[in-house]
Design an enzyme around this catalytic site. Structure first.
Site, PDB file in Angstrom:
ATOM      1  N   SER A  63       0.795  -1.233   0.000  1.00  0.00           N
ATOM      2  CA  SER A  63       0.000   0.000   0.000  1.00  0.00           C
ATOM      3  C   SER A  63       0.823   1.277   0.000  1.00  0.00           C
ATOM      4  O   SER A  63       0.260   2.359  -0.189  1.00  0.00           O
ATOM      5  CB  SER A  63      -0.957   0.020   1.192  1.00  0.00           C
ATOM      6  OG  SER A  63      -2.010  -0.868   0.950  1.00  0.00           O
ATOM      7  N   LYS A  66       0.326   3.332  -2.999  1.00  0.00           N
ATOM      8  CA  LYS A  66      -0.857   4.191  -3.174  1.00  0.00           C
ATOM      9  C   LYS A  66      -0.477   5.676  -3.217  1.00  0.00           C
ATOM     10  O   LYS A  66      -1.198   6.497  -3.776  1.00  0.00           O
ATOM     11  CB  LYS A  66      -1.869   3.919  -2.056  1.00  0.00           C
ATOM     12  CG  LYS A  66      -2.493   2.504  -2.155  1.00  0.00           C
ATOM     13  CD  LYS A  66      -3.300   2.141  -0.918  1.00  0.00           C
ATOM     14  CE  LYS A  66      -3.866   0.716  -1.035  1.00  0.00           C
ATOM     15  NZ  LYS A  66      -4.516   0.272   0.233  1.00  0.00           N
ATOM     16  N   TYR A 190      -4.021  -2.516 -10.066  1.00  0.00           N
ATOM     17  CA  TYR A 190      -3.852  -2.304  -8.616  1.00  0.00           C
ATOM     18  C   TYR A 190      -2.895  -3.339  -8.000  1.00  0.00           C
ATOM     19  O   TYR A 190      -1.971  -2.977  -7.256  1.00  0.00           O
ATOM     20  CB  TYR A 190      -5.235  -2.364  -7.946  1.00  0.00           C
ATOM     21  CG  TYR A 190      -5.172  -2.381  -6.445  1.00  0.00           C
ATOM     22  CD1 TYR A 190      -4.883  -1.222  -5.731  1.00  0.00           C
ATOM     23  CD2 TYR A 190      -5.392  -3.557  -5.724  1.00  0.00           C
ATOM     24  CE1 TYR A 190      -4.809  -1.237  -4.343  1.00  0.00           C
ATOM     25  CE2 TYR A 190      -5.327  -3.581  -4.338  1.00  0.00           C
ATOM     26  CZ  TYR A 190      -5.030  -2.421  -3.654  1.00  0.00           C
ATOM     27  OH  TYR A 190      -4.948  -2.443  -2.287  1.00  0.00           O
ATOM     28  N   TYR A 241      -4.585   3.837   8.006  1.00  0.00           N
ATOM     29  CA  TYR A 241      -5.939   3.281   8.177  1.00  0.00           C
ATOM     30  C   TYR A 241      -6.517   3.717   9.523  1.00  0.00           C
ATOM     31  O   TYR A 241      -6.389   4.868   9.898  1.00  0.00           O
ATOM     32  CB  TYR A 241      -5.927   1.753   8.004  1.00  0.00           C
ATOM     33  CG  TYR A 241      -5.120   1.354   6.807  1.00  0.00           C
ATOM     34  CD1 TYR A 241      -5.537   1.743   5.536  1.00  0.00           C
ATOM     35  CD2 TYR A 241      -3.913   0.676   6.913  1.00  0.00           C
ATOM     36  CE1 TYR A 241      -4.797   1.428   4.421  1.00  0.00           C
ATOM     37  CE2 TYR A 241      -3.167   0.349   5.803  1.00  0.00           C
ATOM     38  CZ  TYR A 241      -3.608   0.737   4.562  1.00  0.00           C
ATOM     39  OH  TYR A 241      -2.874   0.443   3.461  1.00  0.00           O
ATOM     40  N   VAL A 259       1.185  -3.601   3.844  1.00  0.00           N
ATOM     41  CA  VAL A 259       1.203  -4.883   4.560  1.00  0.00           C
ATOM     42  C   VAL A 259       2.482  -5.691   4.318  1.00  0.00           C
ATOM     43  O   VAL A 259       2.680  -6.722   4.951  1.00  0.00           O
ATOM     44  CB  VAL A 259      -0.008  -5.802   4.262  1.00  0.00           C
ATOM     45  CG1 VAL A 259      -1.279  -5.266   4.875  1.00  0.00           C
ATOM     46  CG2 VAL A 259      -0.154  -6.089   2.802  1.00  0.00           C
TER      47      VAL A 259
END
Ligand code: GLN
Length: 312
Positions: A63, A66, A190, A241, A259
């Site tokens: 991530s 992103k 993705y 998050y 992760v």
């Protein structure tokens, strides 16, 4: 302040830690990674690089990608992106589905999975995933000055075979019209973007534009100062998050986790920092990575909440 010394002491302290969290296992390929590793790299605004531990070992950035995907998408559609993705912390796990129904298929922010899938849809721009991935790799090569960064195909295949939740998120948003391409193509983009393999050194180099108000160290402009500040703001408020508040409290600088156990953290005007340790806490953020950044911020006094650089 002797940054080299701080890095060495941090590495020793992290190597001695026993509680390292748990390696992600929902992507089977990631479950194979040795949790005993820790790396850190700091690229400073004055052009130095301080690195220690396993700073040159490649890991799956997941991530953290992103951030780069958001930067590319903003370059393509500008502020129109915010009609399809929000800018609020979610307070939910990164792969949550429930909020999407209440919010009519508009994800809370670009860093939870649903938001990043919309960003991947934008970046696809009518092309095949390999075209979008090629563009992403070229962008990251440019940012880091390192053309050797590549996709770990085994990780991508592993997530493709098991990524049912992301498939559900993408289909759900497609039903609301907020995913516009075929979901398999969007997820192909993705998943491959998440499967980029980078070392701490490469990641810290790639993040430099965010500490330099949007400038590449070679003098070119990657994004406007305003856009760099906004991306940093999103990293601070949404980058971890449902633990983003805790990260801001403990560390006090913008950061984006993945992760794979990596975190990219930005001290505007000072440093682009990458840490990596594969063991995760309950929120899916690197256990030792967070601890190391907390300690680094404490010792250097680096914080977006204070004008002073005073460690305590
Ligand atoms: N590729 C991962 C997923 O979609 C990324 C999640 C993460 O790093 N938090 O589940």
């Amino acid at each position: 302040m002797d940054l080299g010394n701080i890095v060495n002491e941090l590495v020793a302290a992290m190597q001695a830690q026993e509680d390292r969290g748990t390696v992600a296992s929902y992507i089977p390929e990631l479950a194979k990674i040795d949790p005993g590793q820790f790396g850190i790299a700091i690229a400073t605004a004055d052009g130095r690089m301080l690195a220690g531990g396993d700073a040159d070992t490649g890991f799956s950035i997941q991530s953290v990608s992103k951030v780069f995907a958001l930067t590319l998408a903003l370059g393509k559609v500008g502020d129109q992106l915010w009609e399809r993705v929000g800018r609020e912390p979610s307070g939910n796990p990164f792969n949550s589905i429930t909020q999407l129904e209440h919010e009519q298929g508009i994800p809370r922010n670009p860093f939870i999975n649903a938001g990043a899938i919309v960003v991947a849809d934008v970046n696809l721009g009518g092309h095949q995933p390999r075209v979008a991935i090629g563009e992403m790799l070229r962008f990251v090569h440019y940012l880091s000055g390192d053309d050797s960064i590549a996709i770990d195909e085994a990780v991508a295949a592993s997530e493709t075979a098991t990524g049912f939740r992301n498939l559900a998120l993408a289909n759900y948003m497609r039903a609301f019209g907020n995913v516009r391409h075929d979901v398999d193509l969007v997820l192909g983009n993705y998943i491959h973007q998440c499967a980029m393999e980078m070392s701490c050194r490469q990641l810290a180099l790639a993040g430099r534009y965010l500490m330099l108000d949007g400038r590449h160290p070679d003098g070119g402009r990657v994004v406007s100062p305003r856009r760099a500040r906004r991306i940093n703001a999103l990293m601070l408020t949404c980058g971890h998050y449902d633990a983003s508040g805790d990260f801001a409290f403990r560390v006090g600088i913008p950061g984006k986790s993945g992760v794979g156990g990596g975190i990219l953290a930005i001290v505007p005007g000072r440093a682009s920092i990458a840490v990596w340790s594969p063991g995760l806490n309950a929120n899916g953020n690197s256990c030792l990575g967070t601890l190391a950044l907390e300690e680094l911020a404490r010792r250097t006094g680096w914080s977006v909440f204070s004008p002073l650089e005073e460690g305590d």
